[in-house]
Design an enzyme around this catalytic site. Structure first.
Site, PDB file in Angstrom:
ATOM      1  CG  ASP A   1      -6.085  -4.280  -2.280  1.00 50.14           C
ATOM      2  OD1 ASP A   1      -4.896  -4.485  -2.582  1.00 50.14           O
ATOM      3  OD2 ASP A   1      -6.497  -4.320  -1.111  1.00 50.14           O
TER       4      ASP A   1
ATOM      5  CG  ASP B   1      -2.986  -7.943  -1.881  1.00 50.02           C
ATOM      6  OD1 ASP B   1      -3.904  -7.157  -2.083  1.00 50.02           O
ATOM      7  OD2 ASP B   1      -1.941  -7.653  -1.286  1.00 50.02           O
TER       8      ASP B   1
ATOM      9  CD  GLU C   1      -2.219  -2.087   0.460  1.00 54.48           C
ATOM     10  OE1 GLU C   1      -2.465  -2.313  -0.748  1.00 54.48           O
ATOM     11  OE2 GLU C   1      -1.928  -2.984   1.260  1.00 54.48           O
TER      12      GLU C   1
HETATM   13  N1  PQQ Z   1      -2.972  -7.928   6.436  1.00 59.97           N
HETATM   14  C1  PQQ Z   1      -4.234  -8.236   6.836  1.00 59.97           C
HETATM   15  C2  PQQ Z   1      -4.517  -8.739   8.187  1.00 59.97           C
HETATM   16  O1  PQQ Z   1      -3.561  -9.111   8.868  1.00 59.97           O
HETATM   17  O2  PQQ Z   1      -5.692  -8.794   8.599  1.00 59.97           O
HETATM   18  C3  PQQ Z   1      -5.101  -8.002   5.822  1.00 59.97           C
HETATM   19  C4  PQQ Z   1      -4.336  -7.501   4.777  1.00 59.97           C
HETATM   20  C5  PQQ Z   1      -3.001  -7.467   5.172  1.00 59.97           C
HETATM   21  C6  PQQ Z   1      -4.727  -7.063   3.492  1.00 59.97           C
HETATM   22  O3  PQQ Z   1      -5.921  -7.113   3.143  1.00 59.97           O
HETATM   23  C7  PQQ Z   1      -3.722  -6.556   2.609  1.00 59.97           C
HETATM   24  O4  PQQ Z   1      -4.030  -6.160   1.481  1.00 59.97           O
HETATM   25  C8  PQQ Z   1      -2.354  -6.536   3.035  1.00 59.97           C
HETATM   26  N2  PQQ Z   1      -1.481  -6.064   2.122  1.00 59.97           N
HETATM   27  C9  PQQ Z   1      -0.161  -6.029   2.419  1.00 59.97           C
HETATM   28  C10 PQQ Z   1       0.746  -5.539   1.349  1.00 59.97           C
HETATM   29  O5  PQQ Z   1       0.249  -5.309   0.238  1.00 59.97           O
HETATM   30  O6  PQQ Z   1       1.944  -5.406   1.589  1.00 59.97           O
HETATM   31  C11 PQQ Z   1       0.324  -6.473   3.644  1.00 59.97           C
HETATM   32  C12 PQQ Z   1      -0.564  -6.977   4.626  1.00 59.97           C
HETATM   33  C13 PQQ Z   1       0.075  -7.461   5.882  1.00 59.97           C
HETATM   34  O7  PQQ Z   1       1.318  -7.487   5.920  1.00 59.97           O
HETATM   35  O8  PQQ Z   1      -0.564  -7.834   6.854  1.00 59.97           O
HETATM   36  C14 PQQ Z   1      -1.961  -7.002   4.319  1.00 59.97           C
END
Ligand code: PQQ
Length: 568
Positions: A297, A299, A173
């Site tokens: 988004d 991922d 992000e």
């Molecule tokens: N981490 C969570 C969580 O722990 O609940 C949910 C998400 C992350 C996401 O929905 C993401 O898109 C996300 N994106 C990244 C990224 O693009 O680097 C990292 C992380 C993360 O490290 O927890 C999340």
């Protein structure tokens, strides 16, 4: 006693330990233990519970590790505890000293440690890796993955492959550059590094630390316009898995940066993909991009889990891998070469694509479900593009919580969510260390009575065999056992056991806070133990829009619960 490579490679079948993230490097999260089964599970009672303490009760996503009668479990704010696995007595604690400026996108969580030789290794929110002496908790080595001030962070569990510690990074992000690194687990020295954005050079280091190029990730600039590849995201922010049979590391990559897809025409490799890496060279052997040119988004970090099945047409055994992609499709690929074998929805509504063309392996987009271009639409004022409603929401048909596969039933057990979003694009330009989205959004539930649904998915027929609905979004991982059980937690605080073939709920226990972590099981002195971490948090309360409001009564926490059968 030290953890050997044999312990790691055979973790899925050694029932007295859990030394890998995934109960085996393939990540099936299947245990051959049967003492706790559909008959006996009614007698499952708490053996002990341990509180992480402090004022820092936030999301807890850690999968505990078990070795030599000890539990190693991480907690929010980059903490790691060593506990007596039988009694819960605290042996030692390590607490990282975090700088003020850390930038995790989605709560201060951690998903667990790795263990090798005499070391327990985990990543901290300021994008560092720390190796601790597993008996004393003293720091043996510490390495910086990347600069947290540029938006890098670390939340995943490292995985040990051939004596190397394999990690990705978080920061998608913030316009970081995704990367997979391999380090000597004993020293922390970098062995190879593999950027996951096309155009960046990978490197391999010799014994003296001298680098040599080990290939560029694809062709320079072929799928990114201009300079955008320099800040392309594609962060592999979940654990890597390893199949000794194909000798490949499988890891998923996150969304391309920024979210606004009109700013980056092209496929934007290797974002939102599964990539297979040769552990000896660090080179990408194959890639499969689940969402080329992502605009929602989506991922592609969801775990790619190796499994075998017999092809119904030829009767031949297929070496496959399954992935419940954030974009709502369950994808089955040949894990030797990445070829798409099967693709079907595991959620009830998918707007962005009609399905996949199995010949080309590409999705068939619904173009009107891509959020509009702010420069040509929405009045063309360059401020806000056309808003579209699309499902799944950007938090996905499935997010970080790992699914499980049972070789006994041949089914995947997928913690799925049903929700959609209003999403629109905005202009944005890159600024180091600042959010780099170019989009706005609000998540909305699709149904009154549930958002989460645990689904038993047949990867060959594409059928959902059974489901157990849940009011709040599911955010905890799954484990399945030869006792024909499926264990998973809910944000409402329950750890539940389900009959793996029928979907009937056979046991539940209230842990006192939301469960968003995967359970584990092991045996000691003839008794089977089951453990799960409890503590509500993660992305949903922070980013969940209308869904976050619907469930804002849930309380935070921070504890481990351990269960065994009550002896009458
Ligand atoms: N981490 C969570 C969580 O722990 O609940 C949910 C998400 C992350 C996401 O929905 C993401 O898109 C996300 N994106 C990244 C990224 O693009 O680097 C990292 C992380 C993360 O490290 O927890 C999340």
């Amino acid at each position: 006693k030290e953890v050997t490579n044999d312990d790691i490679v055979n973790d899925a079948t050694i029932t007295t330990q859990v030394v890998t993230h995934g109960l085996g490097t393939k990540g099936q999260r299947y245990s051959p233990l049967t003492q706790v089964n559909t008959e006996t599970v009614k007698d499952l009672v708490p053996a002990w519970s341990f509180s992480f303490g402090g004022e820092k009760q936030r999301g807890q996503q850690s999968q505990p590790l078990i070795f030599d009668g000890k539990m190693y479990v991480t907690a929010s704010y980059s903490r790691l505890f060593a506990l007596d696995a039988k009694t819960g007595e605290k042996l030692w604690k390590y607490e990282a000293r975090l700088p003020d400026g850390i930038m995790p996108c989605c709560d201060v969580i951690n998903r667990g440690a790795a263990i090798y030789d005499n070391l327990v290794i985990f990543g901290t929110l300021d994008a560092k890796l720390v190796a601790l002496d597993k008996d004393t908790g003293k720091v043996v080595w510490r390495e910086t993955i990347e600069d947290y001030k540029a938006g890098y962070s670390f939340t995943a569990a490292p995985q040990i492959v051939k004596g190397m510690v394999i990690t990705g990074n978080s920061g998608g992000e913030f316009g970081v550059v995704g990367r997979v690194d391999a380090r000597d687990a004993k020293t922390g020295k970098l062995i190879w590094t593999r950027p996951t954005v096309e155009g960046h050079m990978g490197q391999k280091f010799d014994k003296d630390g001298k680098p040599s190029d080990n290939g560029i990730s694809g062709k320079t600039n072929a799928t990114w316009p201009g300079d955008l590849w320099k800040t392309g995201g594609a962060a592999p922010w979940q654990a890597a898995y390893y199949d000794p049979d194909t000798d490949l590391i499988y890891i998923g990559t996150g969304n391309p940066s920024p979210w606004n897809s009109w700013l980056r025409p092209g496929d934007n490799l290797y974002s939102s993909s599964t990539i297979a890496i040769n552990p000896d060279t660090g080179k990408i052997v194959w890639h499969f991009q689940g969402t080329p040119h992502d605009g929602w988004d989506f991922d592609g970090v969801n775990e790619f889990i190796s499994f075998e099945y017999n092809d119904p047409k030829t009767g031949k055994m297929v070496k496959a891998g399954g992935k419940a992609d954030r974009n709502g499709f369950f994808l089955v690929n040949d894990r030797t070469n990445g070829k798409l074998i099967n693709a079907f929805p595991f959620v009830s509504r998918i707007d962005w694509a009609k399905g996949y063309d199995l010949k080309t392996g590409r999705p068939m987009y619904n173009d009107d479900k891509r959020p509009g271009n702010p420069f040509t639409e929405g009045g063309g004022d360059g401020q806000k593009g056309e808003v579209v409603f699309a499902a799944p929401s950007f938090l996905g048909g499935k997010n970080q919580m790992p699914m499980a596969f049972s070789p006994k039933t041949g089914l995947f057990y997928v913690p799925a969510n049903e929700w959609g979003m209003d999403i629109w694009n905005e202009p944005v330009s890159y600024k180091r260390g600042a959010a780099y989205l170019g989009a706005g959004f609000t998540i909305k539930p699709l149904y009154e009575d549930y958002i989460g649904s645990l689904r038993a998915v047949d990867p060959v027929s594409g059928k959902i065999v059974w489901e157990v609905k849940n009011s709040a979004p599911l955010w905890g991982g799954v484990m399945t056992t030869a006792g024909n059980l499926v264990f998973y937690g809910t944000p409402e605080g329950y750890l539940k056991a389900i009959n793996a073939t029928t979907g009937e709920e056979v046991w539940q226990f209230q842990t006192g806070s939301g469960v968003i972590a995967p359970p584990v099981t092991w045996e000691e002195n003839g008794e089977q133990y089951i453990a799960v971490v409890s503590g509500w948090g993660g992305a949903v309360p922070l980013w969940g829009g209308d869904v976050a409001r619907r469930i804002n009564t849930l309380e935070q926490g921070g504890s481990v619960w351990v269960f065994k059968l009550h002896k009458s």
